[in-house]
Design a protein around this motif. Structure first.
Motif, PDB file in Angstrom:
ATOM      1  N   LEU A   1      64.367 -47.484   8.239  1.00 36.09           N
ATOM      2  CA  LEU A   1      63.215 -46.702   8.682  1.00 36.09           C
ATOM      3  C   LEU A   1      61.967 -47.115   7.914  1.00 36.09           C
ATOM      4  N   GLY A   2      62.106 -47.341   6.614  1.00 39.48           N
ATOM      5  CA  GLY A   2      60.958 -47.755   5.814  1.00 39.48           C
ATOM      6  C   GLY A   2      60.384 -49.065   6.291  1.00 39.48           C
ATOM      7  N   GLU A   3      61.245 -50.045   6.548  1.00 35.72           N
ATOM      8  CA  GLU A   3      60.756 -51.332   7.038  1.00 35.72           C
ATOM      9  C   GLU A   3      60.131 -51.182   8.418  1.00 35.72           C
ATOM     10  N   MET A   4      60.735 -50.356   9.257  1.00 28.33           N
ATOM     11  CA  MET A   4      60.228 -50.157  10.612  1.00 28.33           C
ATOM     12  C   MET A   4      58.814 -49.574  10.589  1.00 28.33           C
ATOM     13  N   LEU A   5      58.619 -48.490   9.842  1.00 27.54           N
ATOM     14  CA  LEU A   5      57.323 -47.828   9.847  1.00 27.54           C
ATOM     15  C   LEU A   5      56.271 -48.616   9.078  1.00 27.54           C
ATOM     16  N   THR A   6      56.678 -49.320   8.040  1.00 26.22           N
ATOM     17  CA  THR A   6      55.737 -50.200   7.342  1.00 26.22           C
ATOM     18  C   THR A   6      55.281 -51.325   8.262  1.00 26.22           C
ATOM     19  N   ALA A   7      56.230 -51.915   8.983  1.00 24.25           N
ATOM     20  CA  ALA A   7      55.885 -53.012   9.899  1.00 24.25           C
ATOM     21  C   ALA A   7      54.956 -52.544  11.017  1.00 24.25           C
ATOM     22  N   ILE A   8      55.200 -51.345  11.548  1.00 25.19           N
ATOM     23  CA  ILE A   8      54.314 -50.803  12.580  1.00 25.19           C
ATOM     24  C   ILE A   8      52.895 -50.665  12.028  1.00 25.19           C
ATOM     25  N   SER A   9      52.794 -50.096  10.844  1.00 23.35           N
ATOM     26  CA  SER A   9      51.477 -49.838  10.263  1.00 23.35           C
ATOM     27  C   SER A   9      50.759 -51.137   9.925  1.00 23.35           C
ATOM     28  N   GLU A  10      51.487 -52.119   9.414  1.00 20.14           N
ATOM     29  CA  GLU A  10      50.884 -53.427   9.121  1.00 20.14           C
ATOM     30  C   GLU A  10      50.424 -54.104  10.413  1.00 20.14           C
ATOM     31  N   ARG A  11      51.248 -53.999  11.435  1.00 18.86           N
ATOM     32  CA  ARG A  11      50.914 -54.623  12.715  1.00 18.86           C
ATOM     33  C   ARG A  11      49.654 -54.016  13.318  1.00 18.86           C
ATOM     34  N   LEU A  12      49.544 -52.693  13.288  1.00 21.00           N
ATOM     35  CA  LEU A  12      48.350 -52.046  13.813  1.00 21.00           C
ATOM     36  C   LEU A  12      47.113 -52.445  13.016  1.00 21.00           C
TER      37      LEU A  12
ATOM     38  N   LEU B   1      51.657 -48.600  24.917  1.00 19.17           N
ATOM     39  CA  LEU B   1      52.377 -48.783  26.180  1.00 19.17           C
ATOM     40  C   LEU B   1      53.557 -49.743  26.032  1.00 19.17           C
ATOM     41  N   ASP B   2      53.418 -50.740  25.173  1.00 16.65           N
ATOM     42  CA  ASP B   2      54.479 -51.725  25.032  1.00 16.65           C
ATOM     43  C   ASP B   2      55.588 -51.277  24.086  1.00 16.65           C
ATOM     44  N   ASP B   3      55.281 -50.344  23.179  1.00 15.85           N
ATOM     45  CA  ASP B   3      56.266 -49.907  22.179  1.00 15.85           C
ATOM     46  C   ASP B   3      56.303 -48.384  22.052  1.00 15.85           C
ATOM     47  N   PRO B   4      56.595 -47.686  23.145  1.00 21.86           N
ATOM     48  CA  PRO B   4      56.565 -46.219  23.062  1.00 21.86           C
ATOM     49  C   PRO B   4      57.582 -45.649  22.081  1.00 21.86           C
ATOM     50  N   ALA B   5      58.723 -46.310  21.910  1.00 23.49           N
ATOM     51  CA  ALA B   5      59.707 -45.808  20.949  1.00 23.49           C
ATOM     52  C   ALA B   5      59.155 -45.863  19.531  1.00 23.49           C
ATOM     53  N   LEU B   6      58.428 -46.932  19.212  1.00 18.36           N
ATOM     54  CA  LEU B   6      57.844 -47.041  17.875  1.00 18.36           C
ATOM     55  C   LEU B   6      56.783 -45.978  17.649  1.00 18.36           C
ATOM     56  N   ILE B   7      56.003 -45.685  18.688  1.00 17.50           N
ATOM     57  CA  ILE B   7      55.014 -44.614  18.581  1.00 17.50           C
ATOM     58  C   ILE B   7      55.708 -43.288  18.270  1.00 17.50           C
ATOM     59  N   THR B   8      56.788 -43.000  18.976  1.00 17.80           N
ATOM     60  CA  THR B   8      57.522 -41.749  18.761  1.00 17.80           C
ATOM     61  C   THR B   8      58.101 -41.688  17.359  1.00 17.80           C
ATOM     62  N   VAL B   9      58.723 -42.768  16.916  1.00 12.94           N
ATOM     63  CA  VAL B   9      59.316 -42.787  15.570  1.00 12.94           C
ATOM     64  C   VAL B   9      58.235 -42.618  14.517  1.00 12.94           C
TER      65      VAL B   9
END
Length: 197
Positions: A56-67, A97-105
């Motif tokens: 989860l930590g890697e997932m949310l860090t990667a999302i935030s870095e990507r944005l 729109l392309d990553d709605p699951a990541l937005i939800t998480v």
């Protein structure tokens, strides 16, 4: 296994975990569930991640870095403030729109991060907000910093609602969200004090 293949497997695991976390919640998903989704045993996941918390930590860090990185790149490439605003809105719309699951998480699971991961994600998110604040102030006449910040957060709420509101096809939904986001941001402008109201 080559580094590229290993990275691809990690991305597959994170993608599957994001879908499961979005659907069932972080605490409703076990390691075996994630393993089954990618065709390996649950314990085999520990070759890639030390724990579900680390995943989860890697997932949310990667999302935030990507944005943050994507937002900065689009603003830097824009020809003028109005183009920067359109590019930033388009970037966030495409992401949602392309990553709605990541937005939800991302929206639901900040509290489930370890303290170091939470601090890292919050710092990245603050950086992304600051990109928006600067672009809104540059692109919309008469917007002060608190208004720009409030407008940015309001637009995040609009765009990030897509896991629940995307009832049109991809192209139509992108166009609708873009129009609504730009309209809400530009309407946050106030007349200059040296001009008649």
């Amino acid at each position: 296994m080559t580094p590229t293949a290993k990275q691809t497997r990690r991305e597959q695991i994170l993608s599957a975990a994001a879908e499961l976390f979005a659907r069932h919640g972080f605490h409703g998903v076990g390691i075996d569930d994630i393993g089954a989704a990618v065709g390996i045993s649950g314990p085999a996941l520990y070759r890639h991640f030390r724990s579900k918390d680390a995943m989860l930590g890697e997932m949310l860090t990667a999302i935030s870095e990507r944005l943050l990185d994507g937002g900065r790149a689009r603003v830097d490439a824009a020809a003028d403030p109005e183009a920067a605003l359109r590019a930033l809105v388009g970037w966030h719309v495409d992401f949602a729109l392309d990553d709605p699951a990541l937005i939800t998480v991302q929206m639901r699971n900040l509290a489930n991060l370890t303290d170091p991961d939470r601090r890292r994600v919050r710092a990245l998110q603050r950086g992304y907000v600051e990109v928006w604040v600067r672009v809104v102030q540059d692109g919309v006449r008469g917007v002060d910093e608190p208004t720009a910040r409030a407008a940015a957060h309001a637009v995040f709420g609009l765009i990030n609602s897509t896991p629940h509101s995307a009832h049109l096809d991809r192209e139509q939904m992108a166009a609708l969200l873009t129009r609504m986001a730009l309209a809400s941001i530009t309407s946050s402008g106030a007349p200059r004090t040296d001009q008649p109201a």
